[in-house]
Scaffold this motif. Structure first.
Motif, mmCIF file in Angstrom:
data_model
loop_
_atom_site.group_PDB
_atom_site.id
_atom_site.type_symbol
_atom_site.label_atom_id
_atom_site.label_comp_id
_atom_site.label_asym_id
_atom_site.label_seq_id
_atom_site.Cartn_x
_atom_site.Cartn_y
_atom_site.Cartn_z
ATOM 1 N N UNK A 1 -67.091 8.517 48.268
ATOM 2 C CA UNK A 1 -66.632 9.360 49.360
ATOM 3 C C UNK A 1 -66.837 8.767 50.739
ATOM 4 N N UNK A 2 -67.397 7.561 50.811
ATOM 5 C CA UNK A 2 -67.658 6.965 52.121
ATOM 6 C C UNK A 2 -66.365 6.487 52.778
ATOM 7 N N UNK A 3 -66.388 6.432 54.094
ATOM 8 C CA UNK A 3 -65.314 5.846 54.884
ATOM 9 C C UNK A 3 -65.878 4.558 55.483
ATOM 10 N N UNK A 4 -65.295 3.436 55.084
ATOM 11 C CA UNK A 4 -65.853 2.148 55.475
ATOM 12 C C UNK A 4 -64.795 1.255 56.088
ATOM 13 N N UNK A 5 -65.224 0.445 57.084
ATOM 14 C CA UNK A 5 -64.335 -0.500 57.746
ATOM 15 C C UNK A 5 -64.881 -1.909 57.581
ATOM 16 N N UNK A 6 -64.089 -2.770 56.934
ATOM 17 C CA UNK A 6 -64.448 -4.183 56.790
ATOM 18 C C UNK A 6 -63.527 -4.986 57.696
ATOM 19 N N UNK A 7 -64.084 -5.544 58.760
ATOM 20 C CA UNK A 7 -63.299 -6.251 59.777
ATOM 21 C C UNK A 7 -63.300 -7.749 59.483
ATOM 22 N N UNK A 8 -62.181 -8.390 59.765
ATOM 23 C CA UNK A 8 -61.983 -9.816 59.459
ATOM 24 C C UNK A 8 -62.165 -10.060 57.962
ATOM 25 N N UNK A 9 -61.739 -9.081 57.178
ATOM 26 C CA UNK A 9 -61.952 -9.136 55.730
ATOM 27 C C UNK A 9 -60.673 -9.307 54.944
ATOM 28 N N UNK A 10 -59.704 -10.012 55.520
ATOM 29 C CA UNK A 10 -58.354 -10.065 54.983
ATOM 30 C C UNK A 10 -58.218 -10.363 53.508
ATOM 31 N N UNK A 11 -58.993 -11.292 52.958
ATOM 32 C CA UNK A 11 -58.827 -11.648 51.550
ATOM 33 C C UNK A 11 -59.449 -10.620 50.612
ATOM 34 N N UNK A 12 -60.140 -9.623 51.167
ATOM 35 C CA UNK A 12 -60.654 -8.531 50.361
ATOM 36 C C UNK A 12 -61.953 -8.804 49.632
ATOM 37 N N UNK A 13 -62.551 -9.952 49.855
ATOM 38 C CA UNK A 13 -63.735 -10.348 49.091
ATOM 39 C C UNK A 13 -64.878 -9.341 49.219
ATOM 40 N N UNK B 1 -58.343 1.504 48.788
ATOM 41 C CA UNK B 1 -58.204 0.301 49.600
ATOM 42 C C UNK B 1 -57.024 0.461 50.538
ATOM 43 N N UNK B 2 -57.297 0.382 51.841
ATOM 44 C CA UNK B 2 -56.246 0.508 52.847
ATOM 45 C C UNK B 2 -56.244 -0.761 53.691
ATOM 46 N N UNK B 3 -55.106 -1.435 53.743
ATOM 47 C CA UNK B 3 -54.984 -2.711 54.448
ATOM 48 C C UNK B 3 -54.398 -2.464 55.825
ATOM 49 N N UNK B 4 -55.050 -2.975 56.857
ATOM 50 C CA UNK B 4 -54.624 -2.696 58.229
ATOM 51 C C UNK B 4 -54.688 -3.964 59.080
ATOM 52 N N UNK B 5 -53.577 -4.304 59.698
ATOM 53 C CA UNK B 5 -53.566 -5.415 60.641
ATOM 54 C C UNK B 5 -54.095 -4.907 61.980
ATOM 55 N N UNK B 6 -55.135 -5.543 62.491
ATOM 56 C CA UNK B 6 -55.718 -5.035 63.719
ATOM 57 C C UNK B 6 -56.697 -6.008 64.342
ATOM 58 N N UNK B 7 -57.020 -5.753 65.605
ATOM 59 C CA UNK B 7 -57.877 -6.601 66.421
ATOM 60 C C UNK B 7 -59.278 -5.998 66.500
ATOM 61 N N UNK B 8 -60.293 -6.785 66.202
ATOM 62 C CA UNK B 8 -61.678 -6.300 66.248
ATOM 63 C C UNK B 8 -62.061 -5.803 67.631
ATOM 64 N N UNK B 9 -61.387 -6.309 68.670
ATOM 65 C CA UNK B 9 -61.709 -5.913 70.039
ATOM 66 C C UNK B 9 -61.019 -4.620 70.459
ATOM 67 N N UNK B 10 -60.062 -4.146 69.669
ATOM 68 C CA UNK B 10 -59.322 -2.921 70.013
ATOM 69 C C UNK B 10 -58.903 -2.239 68.713
ATOM 70 N N UNK B 11 -59.867 -1.651 68.031
ATOM 71 C CA UNK B 11 -59.620 -1.057 66.726
ATOM 72 C C UNK B 11 -58.785 0.220 66.829
ATOM 73 N N UNK B 12 -57.878 0.387 65.896
ATOM 74 C CA UNK B 12 -57.008 1.562 65.880
ATOM 75 C C UNK B 12 -57.572 2.619 64.934
#
Length: 268
Positions: A84-96, A155-166
């Motif tokens: 049930x957690x909501x988690x954000x993995x930034x710069x994690x594109x390959x999903x590792x 798993x939700x994939x999002x293109x975004x900038x770490x300096x301006x998260x949406x």
């Protein structure tokens, strides 16, 4: 390897931290050992990861002798994921990292399934994989399909900038960034954004390569970094320059006990 962990805390000093972090701007304008304009760095870093995306995880294995897998496992264990957690993995594109978090959540869920009073089991886990580079995200999506996770809603994939998260304020239970923060143009802005999106009591974890202080080990480490890794990059991926940058960016990142830790303490 350095693993940094902080719980989100509020304080009046946070509101004035932006003016207290200008010391990191010298790092923000570096591209490896080169000095570049701030407005150019994002594109230059983007080009590097576009070039290495298809071989990124293979090169991590070759460069670290597979140790990056153990470091990521430790990162996830420190996060202590829960259903049930909501988690954000930034710069994690390959999903590792995201795959490991989801695997841990599913493991916890299986063990707790016999307890119907656990409300978290009925909430959908949401793991957002955010990366500024679409090529890295495409690699992650392909790997998710290969793992049978292509249709999962967790798993939700999002293109975004770490300096301006949406993402909304106070929306995430956890935030991770592995081997990514040294590539951000303005590190302090990325940390402010991490603080903004985390709920009170949320967890911030940063996994990053760092400096070696023991003289003999430093000589070996430097030789391996500057002579072996770029050569392997050229042999395996046909790209020496991108891996030369990755090595140099580690050296430009603040040592464990200096600027980055002090800056983190200003925010949390």
């Amino acid at each position: 390897m350095a693993l940094r962990l902080a719980s989100r805390k509020f304080g009046s000093k946070f509101l004035s931290m932006l003016t207290a972090t200008s010391s990191l701007h010298s790092h923000a304008t570096s591209f490896g050992f080169k000095e570049v304009r701030e407005e150019d760095k994002s594109q230059l870093v983007g080009n590097v990861f576009t070039n290495v995306a298809s071989n990124y995880d293979l090169m991590n294995d070759l460069m670290s002798g597979g140790l990056h897998r153990l470091w990521k496992e430790r990162l996830v264990s420190k996060l202590n994921p829960f259903p049930g957690m909501k988690h954000l993995d930034v710069a994690g594109g390959t999903g590792d990292v995201a795959f490991r978090i989801l695997e841990t959540v599913n493991s916890v869920k299986r063990r707790a399934i016999q307890d119907p009073s656990n409300d978290n089991l009925h909430e959908e886990t949401e793991i957002y994989v955010c990366d500024i580079n679409p090529n890295m995200l495409n690699v992650g999506k392909k790997r998710a399909v290969e793992r049978g996770l292509g249709e999962t809603k967790s798993l939700i994939w999002a293109e975004g900038d770490a300096e301006a998260l949406d993402f909304p304020d106070n929306s995430m239970d956890g935030y991770t960034i592995a081997f990514g923060i040294r590539n951000v143009t303005h590190i302090e802005k990325a940390l402010v954004e991490a603080h903004r999106v985390l709920k009170r009591g949320g967890r911030f974890l940063c996994l990053e390569l760092s400096h070696v202080d023991v003289p003999l080990l430093k000589q070996v480490y430097d030789y391996y970094s500057f002579s072996i890794i770029p050569a392997v990059g050229e042999l395996v991926a046909g790209d020496r320059e991108s891996y030369q940058y990755l090595v140099e960016s580690i050296r430009r990142f603040p040592p464990q006990t200096q600027d980055f830790r002090r800056l983190s303490m200003k925010i949390w």
